[in-house]
Scaffold this motif. Structure first.
Motif, PDB file in Angstrom:
ATOM      1  N   UNK A 334       1.037  -1.480  -0.244  1.00  0.00           N
ATOM      2  CA  UNK A 334      -0.414   0.129   0.031  1.00  0.00           C
ATOM      3  C   UNK A 334       0.676   1.420  -0.090  1.00  0.00           C
ATOM      4  N   UNK A 335       0.417   2.740  -0.608  1.00  0.00           N
ATOM      5  CA  UNK A 335       1.533   3.109  -1.240  1.00  0.00           C
ATOM      6  C   UNK A 335       1.715   4.611   0.561  1.00  0.00           C
ATOM      7  N   UNK A 336       2.138   4.585   1.003  1.00  0.00           N
ATOM      8  CA  UNK A 336       3.059   5.489   2.564  1.00  0.00           C
ATOM      9  C   UNK A 336       3.129   6.708   2.151  1.00  0.00           C
ATOM     10  N   UNK A 337       3.403   7.468   0.821  1.00  0.00           N
ATOM     11  CA  UNK A 337       2.885   8.398   0.725  1.00  0.00           C
ATOM     12  C   UNK A 337       1.866   8.980   0.294  1.00  0.00           C
ATOM     13  N   UNK A 338       1.773  10.456   0.863  1.00  0.00           N
ATOM     14  CA  UNK A 338       0.303  11.258   0.364  1.00  0.00           C
ATOM     15  C   UNK A 338       0.401  11.352  -0.741  1.00  0.00           C
ATOM     16  N   UNK A 339      -1.051  11.226  -1.204  1.00  0.00           N
ATOM     17  CA  UNK A 339      -1.099  11.429  -2.650  1.00  0.00           C
ATOM     18  C   UNK A 339      -1.322  12.263  -3.776  1.00  0.00           C
ATOM     19  N   UNK A 340      -1.487  12.160  -4.587  1.00  0.00           N
ATOM     20  CA  UNK A 340      -1.918  13.708  -5.072  1.00  0.00           C
ATOM     21  C   UNK A 340      -3.397  13.011  -5.420  1.00  0.00           C
ATOM     22  N   UNK A 341      -4.360  15.154  -5.799  1.00  0.00           N
ATOM     23  CA  UNK A 341      -4.986  14.552  -5.460  1.00  0.00           C
ATOM     24  C   UNK A 341      -5.281  14.134  -6.639  1.00  0.00           C
ATOM     25  N   UNK A 342      -6.230  13.359  -6.605  1.00  0.00           N
ATOM     26  CA  UNK A 342      -7.547  12.099  -7.512  1.00  0.00           C
ATOM     27  C   UNK A 342      -8.903  12.065  -7.589  1.00  0.00           C
ATOM     28  N   UNK A 343      -9.774  11.949  -7.728  1.00  0.00           N
ATOM     29  CA  UNK A 343     -10.642  11.237  -7.304  1.00  0.00           C
ATOM     30  C   UNK A 343     -11.773  10.588  -8.416  1.00  0.00           C
ATOM     31  N   UNK A 344     -10.759  10.447  -9.553  1.00  0.00           N
ATOM     32  CA  UNK A 344     -11.184   9.389 -10.625  1.00  0.00           C
ATOM     33  C   UNK A 344     -12.530   8.527 -10.042  1.00  0.00           C
ATOM     34  N   UNK A 345     -12.031   7.439  -9.076  1.00  0.00           N
ATOM     35  CA  UNK A 345     -12.411   6.338  -8.305  1.00  0.00           C
ATOM     36  C   UNK A 345     -14.048   6.726  -8.016  1.00  0.00           C
ATOM     37  N   UNK A 346     -14.080   8.000  -7.701  1.00  0.00           N
ATOM     38  CA  UNK A 346     -15.392   8.378  -6.734  1.00  0.00           C
ATOM     39  C   UNK A 346     -16.307   8.788  -7.989  1.00  0.00           C
ATOM     40  N   UNK A 347     -17.325   8.453  -7.438  1.00  0.00           N
ATOM     41  CA  UNK A 347     -19.138   8.047  -8.203  1.00  0.00           C
ATOM     42  C   UNK A 347     -18.843   9.122  -8.717  1.00  0.00           C
ATOM     43  N   UNK A 348     -19.501   9.521 -10.208  1.00  0.00           N
ATOM     44  CA  UNK A 348     -20.189  10.654 -11.503  1.00  0.00           C
ATOM     45  C   UNK A 348     -21.003  10.913 -11.803  1.00  0.00           C
ATOM     46  N   UNK A 349     -21.282  11.430 -11.279  1.00  0.00           N
ATOM     47  CA  UNK A 349     -22.986  11.555 -12.327  1.00  0.00           C
ATOM     48  C   UNK A 349     -23.024  12.986 -13.413  1.00  0.00           C
ATOM     49  N   UNK A 350     -23.547  13.348 -14.352  1.00  0.00           N
ATOM     50  CA  UNK A 350     -23.376  14.345 -14.980  1.00  0.00           C
ATOM     51  C   UNK A 350     -24.869  14.698 -15.679  1.00  0.00           C
TER      52      UNK A 350
END
Length: 428
Positions: A334-350
């Motif tokens: 598991x990554x141990x560093x603070x991740x760069x902002x990434x919201x690609x896996x959060x459900x989206x609604x257009x």
């Protein structure tokens, strides 16, 4: 090196066994061929199927040969085990489609290349049975009195057990005999509700072949609160990423109860027990780190490392969680560093600008996007103060989205409670 059976015992997979000494002797002789059956009543397996899947994976990792048996033949009848009512009988076309899908899914956990494991469908032999010959050669070995004493039949007798279901034990017993004769399969593993059917198979092998075969059952896994595994307010947690996204799958595990963390790490990850032992000493933030590792490792097993990392990054961004301390679970990648902002896996609604101009209800967005199960649930939660638009609490069930909610941007987060997020984006 420990045998696969010892590994399964240590990790909490074993509930009942036919003969402890004979099973130990079986593993001492060398690689064991074992099988577990999977019910093809749906096109995807769910979290409730993970215990037998992980058990087969452990068997293979320890040098044994697992057989994953898809019940394409028995599925045409329906298994009464653990059921109070008769199952809906599916068509052969539905069963074949489901069996094919499940076979592909199992390949994520088990390596079927070069004969290291076998993926079989009992429809290949059960649908070719001659009824008279089956009664003469197989049916004569079964005692009706003993069959009726089985718990699976006792339960169904109260509401009515039809003859189709009554034959299920014979067919499952015959499966074991068939696999024993053709593949040298001497061990069957399955859920505790299958105990009677499994014993029928060992007895049939003893009577027909005058040889021993063994059976091991898994415990029924429930949460510490007594709830059935894999059920949420949104329904079943599927292993198919198209039905339950990797992010939602990750969230299921990271939100487990404190009392379940150690047990779930043993059952649903491949982390060594030496790593997991520390959980007993953890509390508060560090126990939450253990949940993060559980979610990441479970998602990695089912969906692969890339999907697990994406779900981890999105979760870290959404909840501003702490990264896992370097001294915890050293075997995990598991990554141990603070991740760069990434919201690609959060459900989206257009939505569109026209939708907003027409007066789009917050409740409607929640329901259409799947954040809530219905419009009425969304309105109820808004009335209870459980829905947040950006950083503000939605106040009225009739509240509408406005351009101001997007603060000049094209994305907006809507939150249900503390842990369920949705990103609403304005499309072109």
């Amino acid at each position: 090196m420990k045998s696969a059976y010892e590994v399964l015992q240590e990790r909490g997979f074993v509930e009942q066994v036919t003969d402890e000494a004979l099973i130990a002797e079986l593993f001492a002789k060398g690689p064991v061929t074992c099988y577990t059956g999977f019910d093809p009543t749906a096109a995807s397996l769910h979290i409730g199927s993970l215990v037998p899947i992980m058990a087969l994976a452990h068997m293979q990792r320890c040098g044994n040969r697992p057989i994953a048996l898809v019940g394409g033949g028995t599925g045409l009848i329906g298994d009464p085990s653990g059921k109070t009512e008769m199952r809906q009988v599916l068509t052969r076309e539905q069963i074949d489609h489901n069996a094919l899908s499940i076979g592909k899914q199992l390949s994520q956990y088990i390596d079927f290349s070069d004969g290291r494991a076998l993926l079989l469908n009992n429809a290949d032999w059960l649908t070719k049975i001659n009824y008279i010959e089956f009664l003469r050669d197989i049916g004569r070995h079964f005692s009706v009195n003993r069959m009726l004493a089985a718990e699976s039949y006792k339960i169904r007798l109260e509401k009515g057990l039809n003859f189709i279901e009554f034959n299920y034990m014979l067919l499952q017993g015959y499966d074991f005999l068939y696999l024993f004769q053709r593949y040298g399969c001497a061990l069957q593993m399955g859920g505790n509700d299958q105990w009677g059917n499994m014993l029928a198979g060992t007895e049939l092998i003893r009577k027909v072949e005058a040889k021993d075969a063994q059976a091991v059952t898994f415990p029924l896994i429930t949460t510490s609160t007594g709830h059935k595994m894999g059920k949420t307010e949104k329904g079943t947690v599927w292993l198919d990423g198209a039905l339950t996204s990797p992010y939602e799958y990750y969230q299921y595990w990271v939100n487990c109860d404190d009392a379940d963390v150690e047990r779930f790490l043993k059952l649903f990850t491949f982390l060594p027990l030496s790593d997991i032992a520390v959980v007993k000493t953890l509390a508060d933030a560090r126990l939450n780190m253990a949940k993060t590792v559980l979610a990441y490792e479970a998602a990695k097993v089912t969906h692969g490392a890339d999907a697990a990392k994406a779900a981890w990054r999105a979760s870290m961004e959404a909840f501003h969680s702490r990264t896992v301390d370097a001294d915890l679970f050293p075997s995990s990648d598991i990554p141990r560093e603070v991740p760069q902002a990434d919201t690609s896996a959060i459900p989206r609604h257009r939505i569109s600008v026209a939708d907003i101009d027409a007066g789009l209800l917050v409740a409607s967005v929640c329901a259409k996007a799947g954040l809530t199960q219905s419009m009425s649930e969304a309105k109820r939660l808004i009335g209870q103060g459980g829905i947040y638009v950006g950083e503000r609490q939605a106040k009225s069930p009739d509240e509408k989205l406005s351009p101001d909610d997007f603060a000049g941007g094209r994305e907006l987060r809507i939150r249900k409670g503390k842990k369920k997020y949705l990103i609403v984006e304005i499309g072109d």
